[in-house]
Design a protein around this motif. Structure first.
Motif, PDB file in Angstrom:
ATOM      1  N   ARG A 183       0.844  -1.203   0.000  1.00  0.00           N
ATOM      2  CA  ARG A 183       0.000   0.000   0.000  1.00  0.00           C
ATOM      3  C   ARG A 183       0.874   1.246   0.000  1.00  0.00           C
ATOM      4  O   ARG A 183       0.625   2.191  -0.720  1.00  0.00           O
ATOM      5  CB  ARG A 183      -0.953   0.041   1.215  1.00  0.00           C
ATOM      6  N   MET A 194       2.467   1.692  -3.308  1.00  0.00           N
ATOM      7  CA  MET A 194       1.457   2.164  -4.262  1.00  0.00           C
ATOM      8  C   MET A 194       1.204   3.658  -4.089  1.00  0.00           C
ATOM      9  O   MET A 194       1.084   4.403  -5.049  1.00  0.00           O
ATOM     10  CB  MET A 194       0.133   1.405  -4.077  1.00  0.00           C
ATOM     11  N   GLU A 195       1.116   4.076  -2.828  1.00  0.00           N
ATOM     12  CA  GLU A 195       0.876   5.504  -2.577  1.00  0.00           C
ATOM     13  C   GLU A 195       2.008   6.358  -3.141  1.00  0.00           C
ATOM     14  O   GLU A 195       1.787   7.420  -3.706  1.00  0.00           O
ATOM     15  CB  GLU A 195       0.710   5.757  -1.074  1.00  0.00           C
ATOM     16  N   ILE A 225       1.601   6.395  -6.961  1.00  0.00           N
ATOM     17  CA  ILE A 225       0.462   7.233  -7.362  1.00  0.00           C
ATOM     18  C   ILE A 225       0.814   8.711  -7.189  1.00  0.00           C
ATOM     19  O   ILE A 225       0.607   9.526  -8.089  1.00  0.00           O
ATOM     20  CB  ILE A 225      -0.791   6.842  -6.527  1.00  0.00           C
ATOM     21  N   THR A 284      -6.314   6.901 -12.596  1.00  0.00           N
ATOM     22  CA  THR A 284      -6.790   6.729 -11.213  1.00  0.00           C
ATOM     23  C   THR A 284      -5.917   5.726 -10.467  1.00  0.00           C
ATOM     24  O   THR A 284      -5.151   4.975 -11.084  1.00  0.00           O
ATOM     25  CB  THR A 284      -8.237   6.202 -11.201  1.00  0.00           C
ATOM     26  N   ASP A 285      -6.092   5.692  -9.151  1.00  0.00           N
ATOM     27  CA  ASP A 285      -5.371   4.716  -8.315  1.00  0.00           C
ATOM     28  C   ASP A 285      -5.666   3.307  -8.815  1.00  0.00           C
ATOM     29  O   ASP A 285      -4.783   2.467  -8.947  1.00  0.00           O
ATOM     30  CB  ASP A 285      -5.851   4.761  -6.854  1.00  0.00           C
ATOM     31  N   LEU A 323      -3.781   2.341 -11.920  1.00  0.00           N
ATOM     32  CA  LEU A 323      -2.370   2.017 -11.663  1.00  0.00           C
ATOM     33  C   LEU A 323      -2.255   0.620 -11.044  1.00  0.00           C
ATOM     34  O   LEU A 323      -1.355  -0.142 -11.365  1.00  0.00           O
ATOM     35  CB  LEU A 323      -1.730   3.076 -10.768  1.00  0.00           C
ATOM     36  N   GLU A 324      -3.191   0.298 -10.173  1.00  0.00           N
ATOM     37  CA  GLU A 324      -3.183  -1.046  -9.579  1.00  0.00           C
ATOM     38  C   GLU A 324      -3.402  -2.111 -10.653  1.00  0.00           C
ATOM     39  O   GLU A 324      -2.720  -3.137 -10.666  1.00  0.00           O
ATOM     40  CB  GLU A 324      -4.271  -1.152  -8.507  1.00  0.00           C
TER      41      GLU A 324
END
Ligand SMILES: [Fe+2]
Length: 442
Positions: free
Chosen positions: A31, A34-35, A38, A96-97, A100-101
């Motif tokens: 997480r 990822m942050e 992003i 968007t998040d 990207l995921e």
């Protein structure tokens, strides 16, 4: 772009990708990664859009930054892109998040390669990230005219987008798409020309650019240009109106008569365009001249006046004929389109004044008596569409759309006419009057 920014983006992408190979997406360390990713992508998209990360002869680049110095994350990403058989990735503003995921998941699975990569992204609802595909040689590609057309539209869309953002547009893809178009013009000129019948009222500027490129290539082919000259002509034609992006949109689309001041504003677009194109990489003087000179006119009474004696290339005359032909055959708020035979008649009327007469004649001869895309009436009263033309029109293929009583046929019949058989065609029919969009049947 801050000097460290490319490194930060690439590092965060590679870290998140590697982390995801070890832990699930919900894991706290993933997480966090990822942050980071992003945050970094969003930050960069604030100043430039799109962001392209890709390979240039095996070395990773991010926009204008080339990772020539040793940087492990860049090397890992380069390897990953190579193994996926894609040229790179493009991130667009609005990403968007969740997108990207999804990208990381597609990367991790490593199953969708090459052309399938975009498909895998699309299936996951990703709209703002796409793969940069490896350009294949023309010989390897079996591109249909429609595929070439839609690729060219995408290229123009991207170039115009860059110009609107104030960026210098990249030229490689335009050069690539024109290469395919020139190649097809040499092999199947009328098949590509037929695509210029695809008109889109709402996206006039994009379609007009692609159509003028196609028509110009047909004019060039009619004049026996070699492949290299065709490419120059096609590229100039594709970019000819790029300067209009700097003119007020309200003026460009004004349906009524322009005021003198508005016309002066429009008249700046060739000069603006030449300046934009001049900043693009790999663009030759001949291409710039086409952009600068496409409204000069054969008799030099056009604009910009400062360039009247400068642009003497015949390629400029060819692009100008294509520009007129497409403008006449396209529906605009102030004009209904004219069918090909009427457009030809009008080209002849302008030959010697605004248009180069010998090139106009060569073009008309090349199109043949019934150019592809013409809707025609036969002596049996059937109405058909010319879908294919042999060189200089000695063989025609038709799709019969309406029976002798004017009813649409449930199943269209194909018909070939050669030599004297062409005399079975007695008149041209205006598709606009019949409510037929010929592009639907090509
Ligand atoms: Fe123009």
């Amino acid at each position: 772009m801050e000097p460290e920014q490319p490194k930060v983006v690439v590092q965060s992408l590679v870290s998140a990708f590697k982390g995801l190979r070890l832990y699930p997406l919900e894991h706290p360390s993933i997480r966090r990664q990822m942050e980071h990713l992003i945050g970094n992508v969003f930050a960069m998209l604030r100043t430039r859009d799109p962001i392209r990360i890709g390979l240039l002869e095996g070395t990773l680049f991010l926009e204008t930054h080339l990772f020539v110095d040793s940087f492990p994350a860049a090397e890992e990403l380069a390897e990953l892109l190579q193994s996926l058989e894609i040229e790179g990735l493009e991130f667009n503003r609005g990403v968007t998040d969740a997108e990207l995921e999804s990208l990381l998941q597609v990367l991790r699975e490593q199953q969708a390669r090459g052309d399938l990569f975009d498909q895998a992204l699309e299936e996951r609802g990703v709209r703002h990230i796409r793969a940069l595909q490896v350009e294949k040689d023309d010989e390897e590609e079996d591109l249909s005219p429609r595929k070439i057309y839609s690729r060219a539209l995408e290229v123009v869309d991207r170039i115009f987008h860059d110009v609107r953002l104030g960026n210098i547009p990249a030229s490689e893809q335009a050069i690539g798409t024109i290469k395919s178009m020139a190649h097809m013009t040499l092999n199947e000129p009328h098949a590509l020309f037929a695509m210029s019948m695809l008109k889109d009222y709402d996206n006039y500027t994009f379609n007009h650019s692609v159509n003028v490129a196609i028509i110009a290539l047909t004019v060039g082919r009619a004049c026996n240009l070699d492949e290299e000259r065709l490419r120059i002509l096609g590229l100039g034609a594709l970019l000819h109106d790029i300067g209009k992006l700097e003119v007020d949109w309200g003026i460009i689309n004004k349906p009524g008569q322009l005021t003198d001041a508005e016309f002066e504003e429009i008249k700046r677009h060739p000069q603006n365009g030449a300046e934009i194109v001049g900043r693009m990489e790999g663009i030759t003087r001949d291409v710039i001249d086409i952009v600068l000179g496409h409204h000069i006119h054969f008799n030099r009474d056009g604009y910009p006046t400062s360039a009247r004696d400068k642009t003497t290339s015949l390629l400029v005359d060819m692009a100008a004929i294509a520009d007129s032909y497409d403008a006449m055959t396209t529906l605009r708020s102030y004009q209904r389109p004219v069918p090909p035979s009427e457009a030809i008649k009008r080209l002849r009327e302008s030959a010697g004044s605004t248009l180069n007469p010998s090139i106009v004649e060569k073009f008309i001869r090349f199109l043949g008596p019934w150019p592809v895309g013409s809707l025609v009436r036969l002596d049996t009263n059937h109405i058909g569409l010319v879908t294919w033309v042999g060189s200089e029109g000695e063989t025609l293929r038709l799709k019969i759309l309406l029976d002798e009583e004017g009813h649409f046929l449930e199943k269209f019949q194909e018909m070939t006419l050669t030599g004297e058989g062409i005399a079975k065609i007695v008149a041209e029919v205006d598709p606009f009057v019949k409510g037929i969009n010929v592009a639907d049947y090509l």
